[in-house]
Design an enzyme around this catalytic site. Structure first.
Site, PDB file in Angstrom:
ATOM      1  CB  SER A  42      -0.878  -0.029   1.253  1.00 33.90           C
ATOM      2  OG  SER A  42      -1.932   0.885   1.168  1.00 33.90           O
ATOM      3  N   PRO A  43       0.367   2.367  -0.545  1.00 31.55           N
ATOM      4  CG  PRO A  43      -0.738   3.816  -1.998  1.00 31.55           C
ATOM      5  CD  PRO A  43      -0.924   2.534  -1.252  1.00 31.55           C
TER       6      PRO A  43
ATOM      7  CB  CYS B 146       3.363   9.460   3.606  1.00 34.92           C
ATOM      8  SG  CYS B 146       1.911   9.895   2.633  1.00 34.92           S
TER       9      CYS B 146
ATOM     10  CB  ALA C 195      -0.142  10.298  -1.220  1.00 34.42           C
TER      11      ALA C 195
ATOM     12  CD  GLN D 180      -2.664   6.977  -2.512  1.00 30.09           C
ATOM     13  OE1 GLN D 180      -1.991   7.654  -1.733  1.00 30.09           O
ATOM     14  NE2 GLN D 180      -3.491   6.021  -2.111  1.00 30.09           N
TER      15      GLN D 180
ATOM     16  CE1 TYR E 216      -4.008  14.002   3.687  1.00 31.57           C
ATOM     17  CE2 TYR E 216      -4.235  11.755   2.900  1.00 31.57           C
ATOM     18  CZ  TYR E 216      -3.674  12.666   3.765  1.00 31.57           C
ATOM     19  OH  TYR E 216      -2.775  12.253   4.718  1.00 31.57           O
TER      20      TYR E 216
ATOM     21  CG  LEU F 186      -4.862  -3.476  12.176  1.00 32.93           C
ATOM     22  CD1 LEU F 186      -5.747  -3.445  13.414  1.00 32.93           C
ATOM     23  CD2 LEU F 186      -3.432  -3.828  12.566  1.00 32.93           C
TER      24      LEU F 186
ATOM     25  NE  ARG G  13       0.550   2.357  10.649  1.00 31.56           N
ATOM     26  CZ  ARG G  13      -0.552   2.816  10.075  1.00 31.56           C
ATOM     27  NH1 ARG G  13      -1.349   1.979   9.432  1.00 31.56           N
ATOM     28  NH2 ARG G  13      -0.867   4.093  10.135  1.00 31.56           N
TER      29      ARG G  13
END
Length: 385
Positions: free
Chosen positions: A25-26, A28, A60, A102, A189, A312, A335
């Site tokens: 996943s993206p 940051c 992003a 993304q 956002y 999760l 994560r």
């Protein structure tokens, strides 16, 4: 094919095929310089490609300079930013992963602190570091929360420019070599702030009822789809629910997903929360494993569109059960991949798919196979010699 674990079955999306259903996943990193990717990004993302993921997302990436979340966030608003992205995309492809990007605009959350400096509005210490503020934008002049700057409400003319900038960034992404683009429509956002009635109080064609609030998201999807090659897939990330009952709902997400499907979106990436405060639904809540999977499941079932589950999902058996149960088509790991960049390859072994390190990079797989054949392993419960 049917004897493979679901997590390791290829997925065809338009003209590409993933080697498995694991998506990074993206995430940051807040480590770009004037919107340009650095060596950190190549190493950070490259390790996930080496680690066996099927799709690797770059974080992003702002379509306008003022659309960055922080001063450390990357962009594709100018051609000079293409080479840094090209390094990442080419490395991922060489190692079997599909490079993905993304695209987003932080909207009224733009120009905030990097998280290790507080994760809020810029303050005196940030200014001393040279992180100067700029005026954020949004659908209405409503701040994220008390103490946050009041955004400038975008005019219709500025919205036209914004949509054009999304399309231009998508063309740069293709030039850089990405094979998937995702529109970031979640986490409070800009696009999400237009969708949610909690942040959009406009009285023109971009506000009001559900159709008006969806208009920006759909115009961006149309523009990006037109700029993006027909044989390459387009994703859309949504916050499936805001949380408060008067906010954006899962019913709204289903309606949006149907409209996105009609405009050529191929996958809906189902996250949640973030309309105020933290970027995701995590703040102040004790979340359960796979807490967002029901969102992906409902969109997939009612819209007939592939979905990506995120949030999760940490164990291979958990991921396999989600796919085997028809609840999603892709599994996004975030994560947990930071803790274990080789998560996909370890998952293959857990699920009995690659017990001999055949899918590992040659540079390491042969070493590990040799170790398994020739070595005994430490057992902390065994008596000392």
């Amino acid at each position: 094919m049917t004897d493979l674990p679901h997590l390791f079955r290829p997925l065809a999306l338009r003209g590409i095929e993933t080697r498995n259903r694991v998506v990074i996943s993206p995430m940051c990193q807040y480590s770009a310089h004037e919107g340009h990717l650095e060596d950190w990004h190549l190493v950070h993302l490259g390790r996930f490609a080496i680690g066996g993921a099927g799709i690797v997302f770059t974080e992003a990436t702002a379509v306008q300079k003022g659309g960055r979340i922080t001063h450390g966030c990357p962009g594709l608003w100018t051609d000079s930013q293409i080479p840094g992205h090209a390094r990442v995309a080419q490395f991922a492809l060489r190692h079997g992963a599909i490079p993905a990007l993304q695209l987003g605009h932080a909207g009224r959350k733009a120009g905030m602190q990097r998280p290790w400096f507080g994760n809020g509005p810029l303050g005196p210490d940030d200014l001393a570091r040279g992180d100067m503020p700029w005026t954020p934008v949004g659908p209405s002049a409503l701040p994220v929360a008390e103490g946050w700057p009041v955004p400038h409400a975008l005019t219709p003319a500025e919205i036209v420019t914004l949509v054009d900038d999304y399309a231009a960034a998508a063309r740069r992404a293709r030039e850089a070599g990405y094979r998937i683009v995702e529109i970031h429509g979640a986490h409070g956002y800009l696009v999400h702030s237009f969708l949610s009635p909690l942040s959009n109080t406009r009285g023109d064609a971009y506000g009001g009822d559900l159709r008006g609030r969806m208009r920006l998201a759909l115009e961006i999807a149309e523009a990006v789809r037109a700029a993006w090659p027909e044989d390459l897939p387009l994703f859309f990330r949504t916050s499936a629910v805001d949380g408060p009952p008067e906010g954006w709902s899962l019913d709204d997400t289903v309606v949006l997903a149907r409209e996105l499907k009609a405009r050529g979106v191929d996958v809906v990436d189902c996250s949640s929360g973030g309309i105020a405060g933290a970027a995701t639904a995590s703040a102040g809540q004790k979340r359960k494993p796979g807490f967002q999977v029901p969102y992906a499941e409902r969109v997939r079932r009612e819209v007939g569109l592939p979905t990506m589950a995120v949030g999760l999902i940490t164990h291979p058996v958990q991921a396999e059960a989600i796919l085997a149960g028809g609840r999603a088509d892709l599994i996004a790991i975030a994560r947990e991949a930071l803790a274990d960049p080789m998560w996909a390859l370890h998952a293959a072994r857990v699920l009995g798919h690659d017990t001999g390190y055949a899918d590992w990079p040659q540079q390491s797989g042969w070493w590990l196979a040799l170790r398994d054949r020739t070595s005994e392993f430490y057992d902390p419960a065994a008596p000392a010699d």
